[in-house]
Write a protein that holds these residues in place. Structure first.
Motif, PDB file in Angstrom:
ATOM      1  N   ILE A  96     -34.615  33.887  12.194  1.00 18.73           N
ATOM      2  CA  ILE A  96     -34.053  33.158  11.051  1.00 18.73           C
ATOM      3  C   ILE A  96     -35.168  32.645  10.152  1.00 18.73           C
ATOM      4  O   ILE A  96     -35.009  32.568   8.934  1.00 18.73           O
ATOM      5  N   ILE A 100     -35.322  32.955   6.066  1.00 17.71           N
ATOM      6  CA  ILE A 100     -35.529  31.827   5.151  1.00 17.71           C
ATOM      7  C   ILE A 100     -36.674  32.137   4.183  1.00 17.71           C
ATOM      8  O   ILE A 100     -36.551  31.958   2.971  1.00 17.71           O
ATOM      9  N   THR A 105     -30.857  34.730   3.107  1.00 21.33           N
ATOM     10  CA  THR A 105     -29.834  33.958   3.808  1.00 21.33           C
ATOM     11  C   THR A 105     -28.446  34.386   3.329  1.00 21.33           C
ATOM     12  O   THR A 105     -28.311  35.118   2.352  1.00 21.33           O
ATOM     13  N   PHE A 112     -26.025  28.040   6.735  1.00 21.19           N
ATOM     14  CA  PHE A 112     -26.959  28.161   5.620  1.00 21.19           C
ATOM     15  C   PHE A 112     -26.503  27.284   4.466  1.00 21.19           C
ATOM     16  O   PHE A 112     -25.300  27.114   4.237  1.00 21.19           O
ATOM     17  N   GLY A 116     -30.844  27.640   0.521  1.00 24.21           N
ATOM     18  CA  GLY A 116     -31.547  28.584   1.380  1.00 24.21           C
ATOM     19  C   GLY A 116     -32.044  28.026   2.695  1.00 24.21           C
ATOM     20  O   GLY A 116     -32.860  28.658   3.368  1.00 24.21           O
ATOM     21  N   SER A 117     -31.571  26.850   3.091  1.00 23.76           N
ATOM     22  CA  SER A 117     -31.976  26.258   4.368  1.00 23.76           C
ATOM     23  C   SER A 117     -31.018  26.691   5.480  1.00 23.76           C
ATOM     24  O   SER A 117     -29.897  27.142   5.229  1.00 23.76           O
ATOM     25  N   PHE A 118     -31.475  26.527   6.714  1.00 18.06           N
ATOM     26  CA  PHE A 118     -30.644  26.735   7.898  1.00 18.06           C
ATOM     27  C   PHE A 118     -30.642  25.446   8.694  1.00 18.06           C
ATOM     28  O   PHE A 118     -31.671  24.779   8.826  1.00 18.06           O
TER      29      PHE A 118
END
Length: 417
Positions: A96, A100, A105, A112, A116-118
């Motif tokens: 992952i 990123i 994503t 998500f 664009g963060s997880f």
């Protein structure tokens, strides 16, 4: 993990202050992660930054050495060990983290964010919901390590991603949407700071190369003065001496002129050797900084009306040649400035080791030349002395001497050398 609006604002101000502190990139980012860890109470935080084709952990706090060893590289390798490339020629990045950084994503997935963060508060629960194909695209090391709460925040700058922040904790439910939003905001500031530091580092490297080129040029000129001009002048001296002897044997009146020529030639030989020593301090590599500084003090002490001493209470630890050369040049420039502009009768060069630092000081009893004085123009070399100190990770300071005159002090950490 709950942070009130007021706590987030205070933390943001503190982080911005850390980002704007002077210091090396490693030191700055290390302090930043410590502040974040302390404020959030999270067990581990890391930051991945570019290094060649890869994005290893540039700095981290709380992650185990085994975790770093196995997870440091994101590059996918071919069976032959080469870095695998995508159709566009970019290295393929795994897991992952790779998604990123490559901005690949899937915003429709709940883990998500639009930026664009997880993030997830339960890696165990998340893994159960993934298809076999999705599981095959991740390493799952965070989950196997028992980290339930995991967040990966991209560092966006100049329409690209320059790295990511990695937050993780064995406890579930550490994150809230508000906290993730906050992480994304500070990540933007960190990315901007990183780009600024990158630019500064490139400028510093360019300046260092220019300085090295100048030093090599001076060294070559010094060699030419010693090996070529010095030998020619020595030859002229010998021929002149022979001519003087013949003329004196004949009681010729021109003998006095020949004697004058020999004296001037001898002075020229002495001056060329002095210039060669100043331009080419290669003896540092043979005798070390301590002996080179002692010889510099002896040379200056031969000047009429000048007393110059060298004091080193303890043996100077072995230094990298480039570090020793920069310190020697600082001493040389400082003493030259004093002789040219301060009219001193005494100059002192001293080295001491204290608190894991080497302190080189050059003091004089002249009229005083500080970095803020009217006589301290760029031609005096103050800027170059400060820059040489910066290059070796030190600090060069200028201050009035208690008994009159100036003290130039360069403090260098020994741990880096």
């Amino acid at each position: 993990m709950q942070l009130t609006v007021e706590a987030r604002q205070k933390l943001a101000v503190r982080l911005l202050a850390e980002l704007n502190r002077p210091g090396s990139q490693q030191h700055l980012i290390g302090n930043l992660l410590k502040v974040l860890k302390q404020a959030t109470g999270l067990e581990a935080i890391g930051i991945r930054l570019p290094e060649g084709d890869d994005y290893p952990y540039f700095e981290q706090t709380g992650l185990s050495a085994d975790f770093i060893k196995t997870e440091n590289s994101l590059c996918i390798r071919t069976p032959s060990g080469q870095i695998a490339l995508d159709r566009g020629g970019q290295p393929l990045l795994d897991c992952i983290c790779g998604k990123i950084i490559r901005n690949r994503t899937e915003p429709d997935k709940p883990y998500f964010t639009p930026a664009g963060s997880f993030w997830t508060n339960s890696t165990t629960g998340l893994v159960r919901t993934l298809s076999d194909q999705e599981r095959s695209q991740i390493r799952g090391r965070c989950s196997r390590e028992g980290y339930e709460s995991v967040a990966l925040i991209p560092l966006h700058a100049d329409q690209g991603t320059v790295g990511l922040l990695h937050f993780c904790d064995h406890r579930p439910d550490c994150f809230t949407p508000e906290l993730i939003d906050f992480f994304e905001e500070i990540a933007a500031s960190i990315a901007i700071a990183f780009k600024r530091l990158q630019t500064q580092e490139k400028v510093r490297q360019l300046e260092e190369k220019l300085l090295q080129t100048a030093d090599r040029t001076a060294q070559r000129i010094g060699h030419d003065l010693h090996d070529s001009l010095g030998q020619l002048l020595t030859g002229i001296t010998l021929i002149g001496k022979a001519l003087q002897t013949r003329l004196e044997t004949r009681n010729a009146p021109e003998a006095a002129q020949a004697s004058r020529i020999v004296m001037l030639a001898q002075q020229a030989v002495s001056q060329s050797r002095s210039l060669a020593r100043g331009l080419s301090p290669v003896r540092i590599g043979h005798m070390g900084l301590e002996e080179a500084l002692r010889e510099l003090a002896d040379d200056i002490g031969r000047c009429p009306g000048i007393s110059c001493t060298f004091d080193s209470p303890a043996t100077i630890p072995p230094l990298d040649h480039s570090v020793a050369a920069h310190l020697y040049h600082i001493a040389q420039e400082a003493t030259t400035n004093a002789l040219k502009h301060a009219s001193p009768s005494r100059i002192g060069i001293a080295c001491r080791v204290a608190g894991g630092q080497l302190v080189l000081s050059i003091s004089d009893n002249g009229k005083g030349v500080s970095e803020d004085s009217e006589t301290a123009k760029p031609g005096l070399g103050i800027d170059i002395m400060k820059y040489r100190g910066d290059v070796v990770g030190g600090v060069t300071e200028f201050e009035p001497n208690k008994g009159g005159g100036t003290v130039v002090r360069c403090t260098v950490p020994l741990t880096d050398h």
